[in-house]
Design an enzyme around this catalytic site. Structure first.
Site: not given
Ligand code: AMP
Ligand code: ZN
Length: 138
Positions: A101, A103
């Site tokens: 993903h 950000h």
């Molecule tokens: P990463 O650390 O790059 O893998 O980012 C994962 C992101 O997903 C984090 O910023 C979390 O806050 C976000 N996240 C996890 N679960 C959810 C969810 N159910 N809805 C929206 N964002 C989420």
């Protein structure tokens, strides 16, 4: 992390709700549940791939096209001065959800986010060797 256990796959299939901001055939974008700044958005391919280098070019291309569009719109909607696009790959890089993903993080001048960008200088001759070591793997 297999697809069955993947939280982003559950969001894509509708099993878990999200605050959707954009959707097309290949990509879903929704608000991050733990935002770094207001409007922090995640851009996620609908197919499960763990890391950026696992994505087929058409998936990467769809993610990139959507991210460019979304980044400008999110920044405008949040009246931001700028934005960061980040992609964490692997635990050492801060990846917590093993579904690739981007950000999109809206930024304002002096918002205090990411204030320090650690850097160093290569020693003499080191950069040539490092670049060659990477090229060998291509
Ligand atoms: P990463 O650390 O790059 O893998 O980012 C994962 C992101 O997903 C984090 O910023 C979390 O806050 C976000 N996240 C996890 N679960 C959810 C969810 N159910 N809805 C929206 N964002 C989420
Ligand atoms: Zn997934």
């Amino acid at each position: 992390m297999r697809e069955k256990e993947c939280i982003f796959c559950k969001i894509i299939s509708g099993g878990i709700s999200c605050h959707r901001v954009y959707e097309d055939d290949a990509v879903l974008a929704f608000l991050d549940i733990g935002p770094i700044s207001i409007g922090h958005t995640l851009v996620v391919p609908k197919q499960h791939y763990e890391k950026l280098h696992n994505c087929p070019v058409e998936v990467f291309s769809a993610m990139s096209a959507a991210t460019g569009k979304i980044a400008g719109v999110v920044a405008e909607a949040m009246q931001a001065d700028g934005y960061n696009v980040l992609c964490n790959n692997g635990r050492s890089a801060g990846q917590l959800v093993d579904h690739v993903h981007f950000h999109v993080i809206p930024r304002k001048i002096d918002d205090g986010i990411f204030q320090r960008w650690p850097k160093f200088e290569y020693s003499s001759g080191q950069a040539e060797k490092i670049a060659a070591r990477i090229r060998e793997k291509l």
